[in-house]
Scaffold this active site. Structure first.
Site, PDB file in Angstrom:
ATOM      1  CG  LEU A  77      30.993  60.508  42.416  1.00 29.87           C
ATOM      2  CD1 LEU A  77      30.195  59.003  41.921  1.00 29.87           C
ATOM      3  CD2 LEU A  77      32.193  60.012  43.282  1.00 29.87           C
ATOM      4  CB  SER A  78      31.315  65.044  36.983  1.00 31.17           C
ATOM      5  OG  SER A  78      32.557  65.287  37.195  1.00 31.17           O
ATOM      6  CG  MET A  79      36.787  65.521  36.272  1.00 33.16           C
ATOM      7  SD  MET A  79      36.920  65.131  35.415  1.00 33.16           S
ATOM      8  CE  MET A  79      39.027  64.890  35.446  1.00 33.16           C
ATOM      9  CG  ASN A 101      31.780  58.592  36.299  1.00 33.85           C
ATOM     10  OD1 ASN A 101      31.098  58.386  35.514  1.00 33.85           O
ATOM     11  ND2 ASN A 101      31.747  58.837  37.302  1.00 33.85           N
TER      12      ASN A 101
END
Length: 227
Positions: free
Chosen positions: A73-75, A178
């Site tokens: 979910l880093s982006m 994120n």
């Protein structure tokens, strides 16, 4: 009169299906075990075609474009877990260097914050600054050259601060959209351009998300200072 090939009582060509196929001059079919389905028994031409196709596919992936899967979910919210995208490899090689706002795939650099194993992984982040830019994070916002990047595409305000630093020549500064759940340049530093593998250009999965990526504004209005 001309005589044709010998035929069996059923009008066949005399081949019982166990020997070489007539007219091919290739007995590779006879070399396959009985349990291998006939449709999977490749002759010499088939093997050549498969090898050439495989080589072309590898060359295309290495030099033109490649598909990528989003594992984290880093982006988010630009990319969710399971999204799939195409990253092209032509722009940075022949047209221009990365621009702020580009989403790139890359190998992270070897630093005290990144292990050798990690440097072999492929990351996806957004370029937020390029060589010569001054980058800072304060009061929940990213500032580039003293200008706030505002709310733009990030999920929420950053919960950390980062002292001002100038991006060195030959490097870019990358961050995940994120901000608070991204292992990026604010932790391990600027990214050498030589580590970049390609530029994400569109999503192809899931079908309802098919298309280009959201625009990242080159200029934004400053946001109020947070106290």
């Amino acid at each position: 009169s001309e005589s044709g090939p010998p035929t069996d009582d059923n009008g066949g060509d005399g081949n019982d299906g166990k020997g070489p196929r007539p007219g091919t001059g290739d007995d590779i079919y006879d070399a396959w075990p009985e349990w291998v389905p006939e449709g999977l028994r490749l002759n010499t031409d088939d093997v050549y075609t498969v090898l050439v196709t495989f080589a072309v596919s590898l060359a295309f992936r290495a030099t033109i474009a490649e598909p990528r899967f989003i594992p984290s979910l880093s982006m988010y919210p630009t990319f969710d877990i399971g999204d799939r995208l195409i990253a092209e490899k032509i722009t940075y090689r022949f047209k221009h260097d990365p621009f702020p706002g580009d989403v790139i795939i890359f190998h992270p650099p070897k630093t005290p914050k990144t292990s050798t194993a990690l440097t072999k992984e492929v990351f996806i982040k957004r370029v937020v600054a390029v060589a010569g830019d001054t980058v800072e994070v304060k009061k929940g916002e990213l500032y580039v050259n003293g200008i706030s990047r505002g709310k733009e595409l990030k999920l929420e305000p950053a919960t950390y601060n980062m002292d001002p630093q100038v991006v060195p020549a030959g490097d870019v500064f990358v961050m995940g959209d994120n901000r608070n759940n991204s292992f990026d340049s604010h932790i391990w530093g600027p990214l050498p351009k030589e580590n970049i593998l390609g530029r994400a250009c569109f999503k192809y999965w899931p079908p309802q998300k098919f298309g280009g990526l959201p625009k990242y504004p080159s200029q934004v209005a400053a946001v109020p200072e947070r106290y």
